[in-house]
Design a protein around this motif. Sequence first.
Motif, short mmCIF file in Angstrom:
data_model
loop_
_atom_site.label_atom_id
_atom_site.label_comp_id
_atom_site.label_asym_id
_atom_site.label_seq_id
_atom_site.Cartn_x
_atom_site.Cartn_y
_atom_site.Cartn_z
N ALA A 264 66.22 79.54 43.87
CA ALA A 264 66.88 78.74 42.84
C ALA A 264 68.30 78.42 43.28
O ALA A 264 69.04 79.28 43.76
CB ALA A 264 66.89 79.51 41.52
N LYS A 265 68.66 77.16 43.14
CA LYS A 265 69.99 76.72 43.52
C LYS A 265 71.02 77.23 42.52
O LYS A 265 70.76 77.27 41.32
CB LYS A 265 70.04 75.20 43.58
CG LYS A 265 71.41 74.64 43.90
CD LYS A 265 71.44 73.12 43.76
CE LYS A 265 72.84 72.59 43.95
NZ LYS A 265 72.92 71.13 43.75
N VAL A 266 72.18 77.61 43.02
CA VAL A 266 73.28 77.99 42.14
C VAL A 266 73.95 76.71 41.66
O VAL A 266 74.40 75.88 42.47
CB VAL A 266 74.29 78.88 42.88
CG1 VAL A 266 75.48 79.19 41.98
CG2 VAL A 266 73.63 80.18 43.33
N VAL A 267 74.00 76.51 40.36
CA VAL A 267 74.59 75.31 39.77
C VAL A 267 76.06 75.58 39.50
O VAL A 267 76.42 76.50 38.76
CB VAL A 267 73.86 74.92 38.46
CG1 VAL A 267 74.48 73.66 37.88
CG2 VAL A 267 72.38 74.72 38.72
N ALA B 122 70.10 83.05 30.63
CA ALA B 122 68.88 83.45 29.92
C ALA B 122 67.78 82.42 30.09
O ALA B 122 66.59 82.75 30.03
CB ALA B 122 69.18 83.67 28.44
N ALA B 123 68.17 81.17 30.33
CA ALA B 123 67.19 80.11 30.56
C ALA B 123 66.63 80.13 31.97
O ALA B 123 65.71 79.37 32.29
CB ALA B 123 67.83 78.75 30.27
N GLY B 124 67.19 80.98 32.83
CA GLY B 124 66.69 81.11 34.19
C GLY B 124 67.54 80.43 35.24
O GLY B 124 67.16 80.40 36.42
N LEU B 125 68.67 79.88 34.86
CA LEU B 125 69.54 79.22 35.82
C LEU B 125 70.47 80.22 36.49
O LEU B 125 70.87 81.21 35.89
CB LEU B 125 70.39 78.14 35.14
CG LEU B 125 69.77 76.74 35.01
CD1 LEU B 125 68.65 76.75 33.98
CD2 LEU B 125 70.83 75.72 34.66
N LYS B 126 70.82 79.92 37.73
CA LYS B 126 71.89 80.62 38.41
C LYS B 126 73.11 79.72 38.34
O LYS B 126 73.10 78.62 38.90
CB LYS B 126 71.51 80.92 39.86
CG LYS B 126 70.39 81.93 40.01
CD LYS B 126 70.14 82.26 41.48
CE LYS B 126 69.07 83.31 41.62
NZ LYS B 126 68.82 83.65 43.05
N VAL B 127 74.12 80.15 37.63
CA VAL B 127 75.28 79.30 37.41
C VAL B 127 76.54 79.96 37.92
O VAL B 127 76.66 81.19 37.97
CB VAL B 127 75.44 78.94 35.91
CG1 VAL B 127 74.24 78.15 35.41
CG2 VAL B 127 75.65 80.18 35.06
N GLN C 205 83.91 71.29 44.21
CA GLN C 205 82.63 70.61 44.38
C GLN C 205 81.60 70.97 43.31
O GLN C 205 80.52 71.49 43.61
CB GLN C 205 82.07 70.91 45.77
CG GLN C 205 82.97 70.46 46.90
CD GLN C 205 82.42 70.79 48.27
OE1 GLN C 205 81.68 71.77 48.44
NE2 GLN C 205 82.74 69.99 49.26
N PRO C 206 81.91 70.71 42.05
CA PRO C 206 80.97 71.06 40.99
C PRO C 206 79.74 70.14 40.99
O PRO C 206 79.80 68.99 41.42
CB PRO C 206 81.80 70.84 39.71
CG PRO C 206 82.79 69.79 40.10
CD PRO C 206 83.13 70.07 41.53
N ASP C 207 78.63 70.68 40.50
CA ASP C 207 77.44 69.87 40.26
C ASP C 207 77.53 69.21 38.89
O ASP C 207 76.97 68.13 38.69
CB ASP C 207 76.19 70.75 40.32
CG ASP C 207 76.03 71.43 41.66
OD1 ASP C 207 75.88 70.71 42.66
OD2 ASP C 207 76.07 72.68 41.71
N VAL C 208 78.19 69.90 37.96
CA VAL C 208 78.32 69.42 36.59
C VAL C 208 79.76 69.63 36.13
O VAL C 208 80.34 70.69 36.40
CB VAL C 208 77.37 70.18 35.62
CG1 VAL C 208 77.46 69.60 34.21
CG2 VAL C 208 75.94 70.14 36.12
N VAL C 209 80.32 68.64 35.46
CA VAL C 209 81.63 68.77 34.84
C VAL C 209 81.47 68.61 33.34
O VAL C 209 80.85 67.65 32.87
CB VAL C 209 82.63 67.72 35.38
CG1 VAL C 209 83.91 67.73 34.57
CG2 VAL C 209 82.93 67.98 36.85
N LEU D 45 69.84 68.46 34.51
CA LEU D 45 70.02 69.82 35.02
C LEU D 45 68.80 70.69 34.75
O LEU D 45 68.55 71.66 35.46
CB LEU D 45 71.26 70.45 34.36
CG LEU D 45 71.69 71.84 34.85
CD1 LEU D 45 72.05 71.80 36.32
CD2 LEU D 45 72.88 72.33 34.03
N ASN D 46 68.02 70.34 33.74
CA ASN D 46 66.83 71.12 33.39
C ASN D 46 65.69 70.76 34.33
O ASN D 46 64.90 69.86 34.07
CB ASN D 46 66.43 70.85 31.93
CG ASN D 46 65.31 71.77 31.47
OD1 ASN D 46 64.74 72.52 32.26
ND2 ASN D 46 64.99 71.72 30.20
N THR D 47 65.60 71.47 35.44
CA THR D 47 64.53 71.26 36.42
C THR D 47 63.48 72.36 36.35
O THR D 47 62.55 72.38 37.16
CB THR D 47 65.12 71.22 37.84
OG1 THR D 47 65.81 72.45 38.10
CG2 THR D 47 66.09 70.06 38.00
#
Length: 289
Positions: free
Chosen positions: A60-63, A98-103, A143-147, A266-268
């Motif tokens: 899983a990619k770190v977002v 909790a949704a399973g993302l690595k942030v 270098q954020p993926d999301v702002v 973002l929800n992949t």
Amino acid sequence: MVAVSAGSSGNSAEAARPVPARPDHTVGVLASITGPFAKLRDGKRPRPKPKPAPPRKPTAKVVRIMPLGDSLTKGYGDGYSTAWTVGYRADLYNRLTAAGLKVDFVGSQRSGTTTPDPDHEGHSGWQIDQLSRNATRWVKRYQPDVVLLMAGTNDINHKTDLAHAPARLGLLIDRVLAAEPGVMVMVATIPARRPPSKRAAETAAFNRGVIAQVAARWRAGKPVSLVPMYVLHPAADEYRDAVHLNHCGYLKLSFVWYLYLRRSALNTIRRPWPLGADPLRHPTCVPPR
């Protein structure tokens, strides 16, 4: 004298013709049995076929998420103490993981003793122009993926050219997009102020301008989306003061961010993100004392 068998026609040449031998099937059978043993005898063992390697599980990619804004992003007032100053960020981090993302929250600022990831780009008292002058540097560095952008409250506080405040926010959005191609910018309108407020009309007008700025870029195919924080309607006891929320108000702010991230690109994850506690419909928070 040549013996003639019974039933012979008496032709000696016919009698002398050899009878063809039947094939000996045992030779082939023995060869098939002894062949492998011959290899063993000669020291040549049959090599087993290599087993295919098990497929690797995708990592899983770190977002990388940059919360960008003013004191509402920093979290002023959330616990009636400067030791807190985490605002919506801790609850949002917990919901996303909790949704399973690595942030990984990123930014040059660090605050909040109650969050596992205190990094952000929330600057208390800053107006849009101040954020805009630094945005390129911050985004290129982290270098954020999301702002997560929410700004404009201080422009209204100081009545700084309010007619062009949404356009200044539009310029800020453009600078973020140019600094990191492909970054997703989620732009929030600012929350309503605690009623009754002398700035309610200016806040509403600014938010309408923000909606127009985001819509124009969305129609142009830019990776921007709107997060309507004006839907919050915090109760009077969910404010720290006329502008800032307390811990309970920030939980609502976090939930709105989460709802719109949940429906974004973002929800992949194949399974739906858990909704979790809904503070908008079922507020159960008790403000800290």
